[in-house]
Scaffold this active site. Structure first.
Site, short mmCIF file in Angstrom:
data_model
loop_
_atom_site.label_atom_id
_atom_site.label_comp_id
_atom_site.label_asym_id
_atom_site.label_seq_id
_atom_site.Cartn_x
_atom_site.Cartn_y
_atom_site.Cartn_z
N GLY A 104 0.80 -1.21 0.00
CA GLY A 104 0.00 0.00 0.00
C GLY A 104 0.84 1.26 0.00
O GLY A 104 0.36 2.35 -0.36
N ARG A 105 2.06 1.14 0.43
CA ARG A 105 2.94 2.30 0.37
C ARG A 105 4.38 1.90 0.10
O ARG A 105 5.32 2.60 0.48
CB ARG A 105 2.86 3.11 1.65
CG ARG A 105 3.14 2.32 2.89
CD ARG A 105 3.41 3.25 3.98
NE ARG A 105 3.38 2.59 5.26
CZ ARG A 105 3.59 3.22 6.38
NH1 ARG A 105 3.83 4.51 6.36
NH2 ARG A 105 3.57 2.58 7.52
N LYS A 125 9.66 3.02 0.35
CA LYS A 125 8.52 2.96 1.28
C LYS A 125 8.05 4.38 1.54
O LYS A 125 8.82 5.19 2.07
CB LYS A 125 8.93 2.28 2.59
CG LYS A 125 7.78 2.09 3.57
CD LYS A 125 8.16 1.10 4.65
CE LYS A 125 7.09 0.98 5.72
NZ LYS A 125 7.49 0.02 6.75
N ARG A 195 14.46 0.58 0.68
CA ARG A 195 14.80 -0.71 1.28
C ARG A 195 15.40 -1.64 0.22
O ARG A 195 15.08 -1.51 -0.98
CB ARG A 195 13.56 -1.39 1.86
CG ARG A 195 12.69 -0.47 2.69
CD ARG A 195 11.76 -1.24 3.55
NE ARG A 195 10.62 -1.84 2.84
CZ ARG A 195 9.57 -2.35 3.50
NH1 ARG A 195 9.54 -2.35 4.82
NH2 ARG A 195 8.55 -2.87 2.84
N ASP A 272 1.68 -11.05 6.68
CA ASP A 272 2.16 -10.19 5.59
C ASP A 272 3.47 -9.53 5.96
O ASP A 272 4.09 -8.87 5.13
CB ASP A 272 1.12 -9.13 5.23
CG ASP A 272 0.68 -8.30 6.43
OD1 ASP A 272 0.22 -8.89 7.41
OD2 ASP A 272 0.83 -7.07 6.39
N ASN A 273 3.90 -9.69 7.20
CA ASN A 273 5.17 -9.11 7.63
C ASN A 273 6.20 -10.19 7.93
O ASN A 273 7.19 -9.93 8.61
CB ASN A 273 4.97 -8.25 8.88
CG ASN A 273 4.18 -6.98 8.57
OD1 ASN A 273 4.09 -6.56 7.41
ND2 ASN A 273 3.61 -6.37 9.58
N ASP A 282 9.71 -5.13 7.46
CA ASP A 282 8.65 -4.21 7.88
C ASP A 282 8.82 -3.72 9.32
O ASP A 282 8.14 -4.18 10.24
CB ASP A 282 7.26 -4.83 7.70
CG ASP A 282 6.75 -4.62 6.29
OD1 ASP A 282 7.53 -4.12 5.45
OD2 ASP A 282 5.58 -4.93 6.03
P1 AMP Z 1 1.70 -2.90 8.08
O1 AMP Z 1 0.92 -3.10 9.33
O2 AMP Z 1 2.58 -1.68 8.07
O3 AMP Z 1 2.44 -4.13 7.65
O4 AMP Z 1 0.66 -2.59 6.92
C1 AMP Z 1 -0.42 -3.44 6.62
C2 AMP Z 1 -0.99 -3.06 5.28
O5 AMP Z 1 -1.42 -1.69 5.30
C3 AMP Z 1 -0.03 -3.19 4.11
O6 AMP Z 1 -0.78 -3.62 3.01
C4 AMP Z 1 0.47 -1.78 3.95
O7 AMP Z 1 0.96 -1.55 2.66
C5 AMP Z 1 -0.78 -0.96 4.25
N1 AMP Z 1 -0.48 0.42 4.70
C6 AMP Z 1 0.07 0.78 5.89
N2 AMP Z 1 0.22 2.12 5.95
C7 AMP Z 1 -0.24 2.62 4.78
C8 AMP Z 1 -0.36 3.94 4.22
N3 AMP Z 1 0.03 5.03 4.88
N4 AMP Z 1 -0.88 4.05 2.98
C9 AMP Z 1 -1.28 2.96 2.30
N5 AMP Z 1 -1.20 1.71 2.76
C10 AMP Z 1 -0.69 1.52 3.99
MG MG Z 2 3.62 -4.74 6.28
#
Ligand code: AMP
Ligand code: MG
Length: 524
Positions: A104-105, A125, A195, A272-273, A282
């Site tokens: 997502g980012r 990122k 990264r 996913d991490n 992550d």
């Molecule tokens: P994370 O908990 O950081 O591993 O994120 C879980 C999901 O949320 C992943 O698909 C990330 O890409 C998405 N995500 C987290 N923060 C953002 C953001 N600011 N914009 C878009 N997607 C995000």
């Molecule tokens: Mg993640």
């Protein structure tokens, strides 16, 4: 002019992708990636970079300092051959299946062919929205970017498998975040980390096609992973699929044993991490234990459940491997016993790795139940009395050099407690020290070599939460010296570096309850 860099496109050319290149959130079915361009930022400025990884990638100082590089690493330009995309994956979050998540980012700019012939994905990122941004803005704030940048390099230098961080770029744009989730959003400076990893494949990349019953896509992806990242496991087929699952389980077990040995708490061990390659991946609301507390989690989102607390990490690794095993079942004849077997394999690998690490920390060649008891008793004592993990272990090696077991608790070790120890606590600690000393000496190895090996298993410097936070506070005031200094010191975490002694201190009182130092939200 530096020589052009060479990029390959294995992920794009060998795996099916999405034809839509817009950044609008949507389900992406039957495809493992979506092409997407980074969204340009106002004023990309290189704040910090890691010379060792830059050089591994074939980026010399001149190229890194070239203004074009800040533009590329900030998402405003591409080097020839780059073909950016976001990856599609799902995941179990906090124990529940969350469906499609995806990058997502994060945007992979390309797969760089390094001077040594290996390939590294370069991934930004915080470079803007993708098809997977859901409600997010695709951006990252400076504080979380500094944390990811510093911790990636610190972990690497501790010897823990991890994705790397090449650069930290300020975007010049503000990002709005409700850091405390209390309805008071604020503007914060935005940043982008580049990264680096051989692959960013996660358990979730396999779970998503499997959850959708898309066996063909699952097979294509698994064969790709085997071919490029596990060629030693043989040609695709049931045997190599099983071997892959076992290898990933063993790597995950070894990774988490290593986290436990250095006091690292990931904070968000969703599937996913978890990296297919067994890398730490992550860096979000991670933390380092100061006082040895198996129940501690830095992640405020998890404060109630404590699912991802320090002491739970090995068990969560197992749970996650089970999810990967289930995802791969269609490739394993849908035989549930395959999952049972891999869990046993994980537990064995974890046990071996953990005892090896803790044996090395204590200067003993691990051998059986008495040693398990020695480690367990220490763990209980450290936890019961609130002892600083890093300083305690670091303080043991000099005792090995003495002619006799200690007859009193050394002042240096007494000082590793966060509260004054009462007489019983001191007596208990001393009894343990005496047993341990006899045990170390019973091996008959030269004390000097045991002590120096212990110093290589017990870091002096770890990226304590309050150290990172001090660097963040300074960076917000425009001062990057603390980021530079931490990057530098964490390159040699096992060395004494007496000039940096104050970075090897217990957590100061002011940091105990300060946001960023004791508790972190997922808001990043
Ligand atoms: P994370 O908990 O950081 O591993 O994120 C879980 C999901 O949320 C992943 O698909 C990330 O890409 C998405 N995500 C987290 N923060 C953002 C953001 N600011 N914009 C878009 N997607 C995000
Ligand atoms: Mg993640």
């Amino acid at each position: 002019m530096p020589a052009p860099l060479r990029f390959t496109r294995r992920f794009l050319d060998e795996l099916p992708g999405d034809t839509d290149t817009t950044p609008y959130p949507r389900p992406v079915v039957g495809a493992l990636w979506s092409r997407i361009q980074p969204t340009p930022v106002s004023n990309p400025r290189l704040l910090a970079w890691s010379r060792p990884i830059a050089h591994e990638l074939g980026l010399d100082d001149e190229r890194v300092r070239d203004p074009e590089t800040a533009r590329v690493l900030g998402g405003n330009a591409l080097w020839p051959g780059m073909a950016p995309y976001a990856a599609n994956y799902g995941g179990h979050q906090f124990g529940n299946w969350a469906g499609q998540l995806g990058d997502g980012r994060a945007i992979v700019l390309g797969e760089l062919v390094r001077p040594d012939g290996a390939c590294s994905e370069l991934q930004l990122k915080g470079a803007g929205p993708t098809a997977y941004s859901r409600r997010g803005d695709g951006r990252a704030v400076l504080r979380s970017s500094i944390r990811e940048f510093l911790c990636s390099e610190a972990m690497h230098n501790l010897g823990v498998p991890t994705t790397r961080a090449l650069s930290l770029v300020a975007t010049g744009d503000a990002v709005v975040r409700d850091m405390f989730y209390d309805g008071r959003p604020q503007q914060e400076p935005g940043a982008i980390v580049c990264r680096v990893a051989p692959s960013f494949l996660r358990f979730g990349n396999f779970e998503l096609p499997s959850s959708r019953g898309d066996g063909k896509l699952l097979t294509t992806l698994t064969d790709f992973a085997l071919r490029h990242f596990f060629p030693e496991l043989g040609a695709p087929g049931r045997d190599s699929y099983r071997a892959l699952l076992h290898e990933v389980a063993a790597r995950t077990a070894r990774l988490i044993a290593h986290w436990q040995a250095v006091g690292f708490v990931h904070g968000v061990m969703n599937t996913d991490n978890l990296s297919l390659l067994g890398l730490t991946i992550d860096y979000g609301p991670y933390g380092w234990v100061d006082d040895y507390d198996l129940g501690w989690t830095p992640n405020t989102t998890d404060a109630g459940q404590r699912r991802y607390a320090f002491g739970n990490q090995p068990g969560v690794g197992l749970w996650n491997v089970a999810r990967l095993g289930e995802a791969l079942l269609p490739l394993l004849g849908d035989d549930e016993r395959e999952v049972e077997q891999v869990l046993t394999h994980y537990q064995q690998a974890y046990g071996t790795a953990a005892t090896t690490h803790f044996g090395a920390k204590l200067g003993i060649t691990f051998a059986g139940d008495d040693d398990v008891a020695l480690i367990t008793e220490l763990s209980e004592w450290l936890q019961q009395h609130g002892i600083d993990m890093t300083l305690w272990f670091r303080g043991l090696a000099p005792l090995v050099l003495a002619d006799a077991a200690p007859t009193a608790m050394p002042a240096g070790l007494l000082a590793t407690a966060y509260q004054p120890l009462d007489a019983d606590a001191v007596a208990g600690g001393l009894r343990w020290l005496q047993r341990w000393w006899q045990r170390v000496r019973s091996e008959g190895r030269a004390p000097a070599s045991v002590a120096s090996a212990m110093q290589r298993a017990n870091p002096k410097y770890v990226l304590r939460n309050w150290l990172a936070q001090e660097a963040i506070d300074a960076a917000h005031a425009g001062e990057l010296g603390k980021v530079e200094r931490l990057l530098h010191v964490m390159q040699r975490p096992y060395d004494e570096q007496p000039e940096h002694q104050e970075l090897a201190q217990k957590r100061p009182d002011w940091a105990k309850d300060k946001p960023g130092c004791s508790a972190l939200s997922c808001s990043s």
